[in-house]
Design a protein around this motif. Structure first.
Motif, mmCIF file in Angstrom:
data_model
loop_
_atom_site.group_PDB
_atom_site.id
_atom_site.type_symbol
_atom_site.label_atom_id
_atom_site.label_comp_id
_atom_site.label_asym_id
_atom_site.label_seq_id
_atom_site.Cartn_x
_atom_site.Cartn_y
_atom_site.Cartn_z
ATOM 1 N N HIS A 142 0.830 -1.202 0.000
ATOM 2 C CA HIS A 142 0.000 0.000 0.000
ATOM 3 C C HIS A 142 0.865 1.253 0.000
ATOM 4 C CE1 HIS A 142 0.999 0.459 4.237
ATOM 5 N NE2 HIS A 142 0.536 -0.752 4.477
ATOM 6 N N LEU A 143 0.200 2.401 -0.003
ATOM 7 C CA LEU A 143 0.914 3.671 -0.129
ATOM 8 C C LEU A 143 1.857 3.917 1.042
ATOM 9 C CD1 LEU A 143 1.158 6.149 -1.989
ATOM 10 C CD2 LEU A 143 -0.581 7.262 -0.566
ATOM 11 N N GLY A 144 1.499 3.413 2.234
ATOM 12 C CA GLY A 144 2.380 3.565 3.376
ATOM 13 C C GLY A 144 3.703 2.861 3.155
ATOM 14 N N ASN A 145 3.644 1.621 2.618
ATOM 15 C CA ASN A 145 4.877 0.904 2.263
ATOM 16 C C ASN A 145 5.676 1.690 1.221
ATOM 17 O OD1 ASN A 145 2.729 -1.919 2.086
ATOM 18 N ND2 ASN A 145 3.998 -1.408 3.846
ATOM 19 N N TRP A 146 4.947 2.268 0.272
ATOM 20 C CA TRP A 146 5.583 2.968 -0.853
ATOM 21 C C TRP A 146 6.314 4.220 -0.386
ATOM 22 C CZ3 TRP A 146 6.247 0.979 -5.492
ATOM 23 C CH2 TRP A 146 6.652 1.809 -6.535
ATOM 24 N N ILE A 147 5.631 5.038 0.414
ATOM 25 C CA ILE A 147 6.220 6.301 0.867
ATOM 26 C C ILE A 147 7.283 6.055 1.933
ATOM 27 C CG2 ILE A 147 5.739 8.436 2.129
ATOM 28 C CD1 ILE A 147 3.013 8.507 0.729
ATOM 29 N N GLY A 148 6.979 5.161 2.875
ATOM 30 C CA GLY A 148 7.880 4.943 3.989
ATOM 31 C C GLY A 148 9.100 4.127 3.652
ATOM 32 N N ALA A 149 9.017 3.328 2.574
ATOM 33 C CA ALA A 149 10.135 2.424 2.297
ATOM 34 C C ALA A 149 10.464 2.321 0.810
ATOM 35 C CB ALA A 149 9.814 1.033 2.867
ATOM 36 N N ILE A 150 9.583 1.718 0.018
ATOM 37 C CA ILE A 150 9.950 1.258 -1.321
ATOM 38 C C ILE A 150 10.457 2.386 -2.220
ATOM 39 C CG2 ILE A 150 9.108 0.118 -3.398
ATOM 40 C CD1 ILE A 150 7.111 -1.410 -1.631
ATOM 41 N N SER A 151 9.712 3.481 -2.334
ATOM 42 C CA SER A 151 10.147 4.562 -3.230
ATOM 43 C C SER A 151 11.417 5.216 -2.703
ATOM 44 C CB SER A 151 9.038 5.604 -3.398
ATOM 45 O OG SER A 151 8.746 6.254 -2.170
ATOM 46 N N ARG A 152 11.556 5.259 -1.380
ATOM 47 C CA ARG A 152 12.763 5.832 -0.778
ATOM 48 C C ARG A 152 13.978 4.964 -1.085
ATOM 49 N NH1 ARG A 152 14.989 5.497 4.714
ATOM 50 N NH2 ARG A 152 16.062 7.424 5.234
ATOM 51 N N TRP A 153 13.793 3.637 -1.036
ATOM 52 C CA TRP A 153 14.887 2.734 -1.377
ATOM 53 C C TRP A 153 15.380 3.005 -2.789
ATOM 54 C CZ3 TRP A 153 12.363 -2.554 0.348
ATOM 55 C CH2 TRP A 153 12.209 -2.545 1.733
ATOM 56 N N ALA A 154 14.428 3.137 -3.725
ATOM 57 C CA ALA A 154 14.799 3.340 -5.130
ATOM 58 C C ALA A 154 15.524 4.667 -5.319
ATOM 59 C CB ALA A 154 13.555 3.273 -6.009
ATOM 60 N N ASP A 155 15.031 5.715 -4.662
ATOM 61 C CA ASP A 155 15.634 7.042 -4.819
ATOM 62 C C ASP A 155 17.052 7.100 -4.276
ATOM 63 O OD1 ASP A 155 13.321 7.948 -5.987
ATOM 64 O OD2 ASP A 155 12.526 8.867 -4.154
ATOM 65 N N GLU A 156 17.327 6.321 -3.220
ATOM 66 C CA GLU A 156 18.598 6.444 -2.520
ATOM 67 C C GLU A 156 19.547 5.274 -2.775
ATOM 68 O OE1 GLU A 156 17.603 6.973 1.590
ATOM 69 O OE2 GLU A 156 16.444 8.801 1.215
ATOM 70 N N GLN A 157 19.194 4.357 -3.682
ATOM 71 C CA GLN A 157 19.992 3.140 -3.866
ATOM 72 C C GLN A 157 21.409 3.447 -4.323
ATOM 73 O OE1 GLN A 157 18.717 0.503 -7.119
ATOM 74 N NE2 GLN A 157 17.571 2.224 -7.976
ATOM 75 N N GLN A 158 22.324 2.639 -3.800
ATOM 76 C CA GLN A 158 23.740 2.713 -4.125
ATOM 77 C C GLN A 158 24.262 1.281 -4.242
ATOM 78 O OE1 GLN A 158 25.493 5.471 -4.672
ATOM 79 N NE2 GLN A 158 23.947 6.987 -4.049
ATOM 80 N N PRO A 159 25.471 1.086 -4.782
ATOM 81 C CA PRO A 159 26.004 -0.274 -4.917
ATOM 82 C C PRO A 159 26.090 -1.048 -3.605
ATOM 83 C CG PRO A 159 27.251 1.233 -6.290
ATOM 84 C CD PRO A 159 26.314 2.081 -5.477
ATOM 85 N N ASP A 160 26.205 -0.379 -2.463
ATOM 86 C CA ASP A 160 26.300 -1.070 -1.184
ATOM 87 C C ASP A 160 24.948 -1.229 -0.492
ATOM 88 O OD1 ASP A 160 28.868 -1.926 -0.991
ATOM 89 O OD2 ASP A 160 29.626 -0.113 -0.051
ATOM 90 N N HIS A 161 23.854 -1.063 -1.214
ATOM 91 C CA HIS A 161 22.531 -1.209 -0.628
ATOM 92 C C HIS A 161 21.986 -2.616 -0.902
ATOM 93 C CE1 HIS A 161 21.476 3.353 -0.242
ATOM 94 N NE2 HIS A 161 22.693 3.063 0.186
ATOM 95 N N VAL A 162 21.426 -3.214 0.130
ATOM 96 C CA VAL A 162 20.914 -4.589 0.056
ATOM 97 C C VAL A 162 19.430 -4.565 0.403
ATOM 98 C CG1 VAL A 162 21.112 -6.922 0.990
ATOM 99 C CG2 VAL A 162 23.166 -5.493 0.741
#
Length: 325
Positions: free
Chosen positions: A15-35
């Motif tokens: 849901h949108l809470g997962n999206w705003i709180g986690a998933i979209s943030r992960w994509a925006d901030e991803q780096q080679p050392d992100h798991v």
């Protein structure tokens, strides 16, 4: 760059809470050392129908990739595909005190009033600690309801290091500022949840734009008519928080925009902004849904990358504990 670990359970509907709180943030901030890990082993602490975890895991993977997680940049994989998670979980269980597990509030909440509770529900914080420590994680982005688990992970890692020598990096929690707690549209005092009995207050990623707009237009508001945030206006505050999260504009600016306007104007604006925010991912998800084999390939590649790091850590752990090689 610090190594970042994030995990998400394949349960319920994203849901949108997962999206705003986690998933979209992960994509925006991803780096080679992100798991990024789909924690399917955590999903079975409460019994599930046969095949449900498999189906939800693939669906969640498609949403992660639809958000923009790039398997060529970060590491995206399924927890059960890397066997070292369960191996380390047992070793950490032998390092964790029962008193520490007894204090975990999520276990108390999930077990309250239930006749039968699995041992896995009680011990899953040690598996969560293994997930994090296996990758020598520096930072774990979490909602504020998960900080207790990170504190336990830190305590267990420090105890292991003191007992067996410096083996694990001690991780710290990082908490998103905006949208960390997206509240239910019908019960704004409660966090939007995948496990809520009714989904009328949750904006699901897989629903249509029309359904999203309908839920927002029916969102609970408060007495009065002034569009301002405050503890006495949980409904309006929730809508303003949502609008702030998807537009990046701060609350005072939004309040000024709606001066002299009605709740209906706010809801219409929120509905349009939320749909604009989620639309690219919904379109990408529809493409991935047509090619599940490609999604599985990307997950397999991620498991290979994760497994290399995990095995290096486990080799050090086995040596530190003193197992016969």
């Amino acid at each position: 760059m610090p190594r970042v670990f994030s995990g998400i359970q394949p349960t319920g509907d994203p849901h949108l809470g997962n999206w705003i709180g986690a998933i979209s943030r992960w994509a925006d901030e991803q780096q080679p050392d992100h798991v990024f890990c789909i924690v399917d082993l955590h999903a079975i602490t409460i019994p599930k129908p046969p095949g449900e975890v498999r189906e939800k895991t693939l669906d969640l993977a498609m949403w992660l990739f639809a958000a923009g997680l790039d398997p060529e940049v970060s590491t995206v994989f399924v927890q059960s595909h890397v066997r070292q998670h369960t191996e380390l979980a047992w070793i950490l269980a032998c390092t964790t005190q029962m008193g520490e597990l007894n204090r975990m509030t999520q276990f108390k909440e999930k077990s309250d009033g239930k006749d039968g509770v699995s041992a896995g529900l009680y011990t899953y914080p040690t598996l969560m600690a293994a997930d994090i420590l296996l990758y020598q994680t520096d930072e774990v982005p979490v909602g504020d309801d998960q900080t207790q688990h990170i504190e336990l992970t830190r305590d267990v890692a420090q105890r292991f290091n003191a007992r067996h020598g410096e083996t694990f990096v001690i991780p710290k929690a990082t908490i998103p500022r905006a949208g960390a707690r997206v509240m239910d549209l019908q019960r704004p005092e409660d966090k939007m949840s995948k496990s809520a009995e009714s989904q009328s207050g949750a904006i699901l990623l897989a629903e249509t734009e029309k359904q999203t707009a309908k839920k927002i237009m029916r969102a609970v508001t408060d007495s009065g008519s002034e569009v301002v945030a405050g503890p006495d206006k949980p409904g309006v505050t929730n809508l303003l928080d949502l609008l702030s999260a998807v537009t990046g504009r701060d609350i005072p600016t939004l309040e000024a925009d709606f001066e002299g306007k009605m709740y209906g104007d706010l809801k219409k604006t929120v509905a349009e902004a939320v749909n604009d925010f989620v639309r690219p991912a919904r379109e990408r998800y529809a493409e991935l849904e047509k090619d599940p084999a490609e999604v599985r390939r990307m997950l397999a590649a991620g498991a290979t990358k994760a497994g290399e790091v995990a095995e290096q850590t486990m080799a050090d752990v086995r040596e530190a504990v003193g197992f016969l090689q």
